[in-house]
Design a protein around this motif. Structure first.
Motif, mmCIF file in Angstrom:
data_model
loop_
_atom_site.group_PDB
_atom_site.id
_atom_site.type_symbol
_atom_site.label_atom_id
_atom_site.label_comp_id
_atom_site.label_asym_id
_atom_site.label_seq_id
_atom_site.Cartn_x
_atom_site.Cartn_y
_atom_site.Cartn_z
ATOM 1 N N ARG A 57 0.905 -1.129 -0.187
ATOM 2 C CA ARG A 57 -0.108 0.021 -0.019
ATOM 3 C C ARG A 57 0.861 1.356 -0.137
ATOM 4 N N PRO A 58 0.534 2.497 -0.501
ATOM 5 C CA PRO A 58 1.113 3.601 -0.609
ATOM 6 C C PRO A 58 1.464 3.920 0.879
ATOM 7 N N GLU A 59 0.460 3.819 1.819
ATOM 8 C CA GLU A 59 0.616 4.362 2.994
ATOM 9 C C GLU A 59 2.039 3.687 3.354
ATOM 10 N N PHE A 60 2.158 2.237 3.392
ATOM 11 C CA PHE A 60 3.436 1.464 3.757
ATOM 12 C C PHE A 60 4.651 2.000 3.192
ATOM 13 N N ARG A 61 4.657 2.155 2.113
ATOM 14 C CA ARG A 61 5.760 2.580 1.227
ATOM 15 C C ARG A 61 6.093 3.981 1.579
ATOM 16 N N GLN A 62 5.234 4.906 1.919
ATOM 17 C CA GLN A 62 5.678 6.264 2.484
ATOM 18 C C GLN A 62 6.238 6.240 3.763
ATOM 19 N N ALA A 63 5.472 5.342 4.599
ATOM 20 C CA ALA A 63 5.927 5.373 5.922
ATOM 21 C C ALA A 63 7.523 4.836 5.990
ATOM 22 N N PHE A 64 7.683 3.918 5.257
ATOM 23 C CA PHE A 64 9.076 3.710 5.123
ATOM 24 C C PHE A 64 9.939 4.637 4.689
ATOM 25 N N ALA A 65 9.722 5.147 3.510
ATOM 26 C CA ALA A 65 10.459 6.222 3.107
ATOM 27 C C ALA A 65 10.854 7.648 4.058
ATOM 28 N N ASP A 66 9.740 7.844 4.850
ATOM 29 C CA ASP A 66 9.852 8.853 5.684
ATOM 30 C C ASP A 66 10.789 8.270 7.027
ATOM 31 N N PHE A 67 10.421 6.978 7.261
ATOM 32 C CA PHE A 67 11.296 6.545 8.583
ATOM 33 C C PHE A 67 12.794 6.465 7.967
ATOM 34 N N TRP A 70 14.166 10.209 8.346
ATOM 35 C CA TRP A 70 14.427 10.925 9.671
ATOM 36 C C TRP A 70 15.433 9.934 10.515
ATOM 37 N N ARG A 71 15.365 8.742 10.404
ATOM 38 C CA ARG A 71 16.079 7.618 11.026
ATOM 39 C C ARG A 71 17.451 7.611 10.603
ATOM 40 N N PHE A 72 17.777 7.528 9.439
ATOM 41 C CA PHE A 72 18.897 7.110 8.677
ATOM 42 C C PHE A 72 19.510 8.004 7.684
ATOM 43 N N GLY A 73 18.720 9.036 7.255
ATOM 44 C CA GLY A 73 19.442 9.906 6.640
ATOM 45 C C GLY A 73 19.521 9.522 5.027
ATOM 46 N N VAL A 74 18.574 8.437 4.782
ATOM 47 C CA VAL A 74 18.524 7.970 3.380
ATOM 48 C C VAL A 74 17.261 7.980 2.755
ATOM 49 N N GLU A 75 17.295 8.467 1.420
ATOM 50 C CA GLU A 75 16.273 8.886 0.641
ATOM 51 C C GLU A 75 15.923 7.713 -0.194
ATOM 52 N N ILE A 76 14.787 7.412 -0.066
ATOM 53 C CA ILE A 76 14.020 6.043 -0.540
ATOM 54 C C ILE A 76 12.893 6.495 -1.489
ATOM 55 N N ASP A 77 12.778 6.262 -2.546
ATOM 56 C CA ASP A 77 11.698 6.448 -3.493
ATOM 57 C C ASP A 77 10.949 5.583 -3.397
ATOM 58 N N ALA A 78 9.559 6.112 -2.842
ATOM 59 C CA ALA A 78 8.461 5.291 -2.153
ATOM 60 C C ALA A 78 7.727 4.483 -3.349
ATOM 61 N N VAL A 79 7.953 4.725 -4.608
ATOM 62 C CA VAL A 79 7.505 4.018 -5.633
ATOM 63 C C VAL A 79 8.194 2.836 -6.338
ATOM 64 N N ASP A 80 9.544 2.783 -6.094
ATOM 65 C CA ASP A 80 10.386 1.586 -6.740
ATOM 66 C C ASP A 80 11.064 1.088 -5.711
ATOM 67 N N CYS A 234 6.002 -8.794 9.556
ATOM 68 C CA CYS A 234 6.072 -7.374 8.834
ATOM 69 C C CYS A 234 7.492 -7.137 8.596
ATOM 70 N N ALA A 235 7.715 -6.992 7.357
ATOM 71 C CA ALA A 235 9.292 -6.335 7.194
ATOM 72 C C ALA A 235 9.167 -5.668 5.742
ATOM 73 N N ALA A 236 10.039 -5.118 5.302
ATOM 74 C CA ALA A 236 10.471 -4.397 4.001
ATOM 75 C C ALA A 236 11.496 -4.635 3.506
ATOM 76 N N ILE A 237 11.806 -4.651 2.241
ATOM 77 C CA ILE A 237 13.100 -4.601 1.417
ATOM 78 C C ILE A 237 13.118 -3.186 0.766
ATOM 79 N N LEU A 238 14.361 -2.778 1.007
ATOM 80 C CA LEU A 238 14.466 -1.330 0.447
ATOM 81 C C LEU A 238 15.708 -1.026 -0.344
ATOM 82 N N GLY A 239 16.007 -0.160 -1.025
ATOM 83 C CA GLY A 239 17.197 -0.033 -1.945
ATOM 84 C C GLY A 239 17.176 -0.375 -3.262
ATOM 85 N N ASN A 240 18.042 -0.996 -3.896
ATOM 86 C CA ASN A 240 18.105 -1.100 -5.359
ATOM 87 C C ASN A 240 16.957 -1.717 -5.971
ATOM 88 N N ALA A 241 16.374 -0.663 -6.914
ATOM 89 C CA ALA A 241 15.093 -0.817 -7.552
ATOM 90 C C ALA A 241 14.997 -2.145 -8.344
#
Ligand SMILES: Cc1ncc(COP(=O)(O)O)c(C=O)c1O
Length: 373
Positions: A57-67, A70-80, A234-241
């Motif tokens: 869900r967009p809410e899930f992906r955006q919450a991770f991008a925001d987290f 602020w938490r790690f100083g890492v920019e994550i594109d919430a789309v891919d 509940c987990a997520a994979i982030l990083g290389n698109a």
């Protein structure tokens, strides 16, 4: 060895002895109330009741991008650059199937979380064990990996703060990993299961904050331990698109995604007050100190770990991991994990998990003091 330990535990219980287990890393404290409330609300929302999309869900992906910002100083594109996983274990296992063919190699920490070796084996590939030893601060010696293995390596699993050793990442190590991955075209998988459980003021970084990391790697962030949510998956994979897309493509053939109510509760967890997460770290820090003290009293000296929910300690002279675990069970009716469970380089160590309620933990350590001093 484990069958024998199990048999002895059963036998003690049959004799009416209360066996205290310090074996499993599963938080004993309930999920934070605000997360449970978010779940209640999400379950009542019919939009969560249908098949989830594996994209999340967009809410899930955006919450991770925001987290991550602020938490790690890492920019994550919430789309891919982020999608949900049904726990880190599922993600790591499926990454093996997405990236490994017979003949390929996955580089895996030893000792390490068992899926780093079981996943490659089940995918018909090979795991090359990278020993983690105290002298190197429990990071692998990347220069010692045989050239032939590097040539066939497709994945590298790393994990800091580390299970089972409790080690945190030394300065410069993630940078070296990025260089190695670039040179040999290896996908780095940083298993970030413990970054939110740290002690003595230490703040754990994300691998993705390393320059170039997103070009060569992904990070798996699990809410299991830091948010007391092991049962929620509940987990997520982030990083290389591109890597995330390969994982997604595999998953669309395997499972039908993470229950959307859990996604919304996970998003609420990440957006929630920081005090709950910090309080858990302070509880574990108190337990860590209790355990380190008791171990000192029985002649086992340990450097206090700066993170995770584990204490990793050397067995006393003359013991193997198994014989010491058996002794502790026999004399104190306490279960500790033999280090050899986590790989051959775990031999000579044992692991104590800090996820036992204070009263029981206090009883366990006083029994150890009384019977093993
Ligand atoms: C290093 C590590 N990775 C992953 C996991 C599993 O995480 P999850 O509950 O998200 O599958 C564990 C659980 O013990 C772990 O220690």
């Amino acid at each position: 060895m484990f069958a024998e330990l199990e048999r002895k535990i059963e036998q003690k219980r049959d004799e009416g002895i209360e066996v205290i287990s310090l074996g499993i890393g599963d938080p004993d404290t309930p999920t934070f109330r605000y997360v449970v409330e978010a779940m209640r609300e999400a379950v009542g929302d019919p939009s969560t009741h249908r098949y989830p999309s594996n994209r999340g869900r967009p809410e899930f992906r955006q919450a991770f991008a925001d987290f991550y910002r602020w938490r790690f100083g890492v920019e994550i594109d919430a789309v891919d650059e982020v999608i949900p996983a049904i726990g880190a274990k599922e993600c790591i296992y499926n990454l093996c199937f997405a990236f490994l063919d017979p003949g390929d190699v996955a580089l895996a920490s030893d000792p390490g979380y068992p899926v780093y070796t079981a996943g490659p084996a089940l995918a018909g590939a090979e795991a090359e064990l990278l020993p983690l030893v105290p002298a190197l601060g429990f990071v692998p010696d990347l220069d010692a990996i045989p050239a032939e293995k590097l040539q066939r390596a497709r994945l590298l699993f790393i994990n800091y703060p580390n299970n089972p050793t409790g080690a945190v990442v030394p300065d410069g190590f993630f940078e070296r990993v990025v260089e190695l991955a670039r040179e040999h075209e290896i996908l780095v998988v940083h298993d970030n299961a413990y970054s939110e459980t740290t002690f003595d003021g230490y703040v754990a970084p994300s691998f993705l904050a390393t320059p170039g990391a997103k070009e060569v790697g992904v990070e798996v962030f699990s809410l299991s331990k830091g948010y007391n949510m092991t049962g929620w998956r509940c987990a997520a994979i982030l990083g290389n698109a591109a890597a995330i897309k390969s994982y997604w493509r595999l998953k669309t053939n395997v499972d039908s995604g993470l229950f959307e109510a859990v996604q919304l509760a996970g998003a609420a967890a990440l957006r929630g007050p920081r005090s709950e997460v910090e309080e858990m770290s302070s509880i574990y820090q108190g337990r860590r100190d209790l355990v380190i003290d008791a171990l000192g009293a029985i002649g086992v000296e340990v450097e206090p770990p700066k993170g995770t929910i584990y204490v990793w300690a050397p067995v006393p002279e003359g013991h193997s991991s198994a014989s010491f675990a058996e002794l502790v069970l026999e004399e104190a009716a306490v279960v500790v994990s033999p280090g050899s469970m986590y790989g051959p380089s775990g031999e000579g160590f044992f692991r104590i998990s800090l996820t036992t309620p204070d009263l029981q933990l206090t009883e366990a350590v006083s029994r150890m003091r009384a019977h093993l001093s």
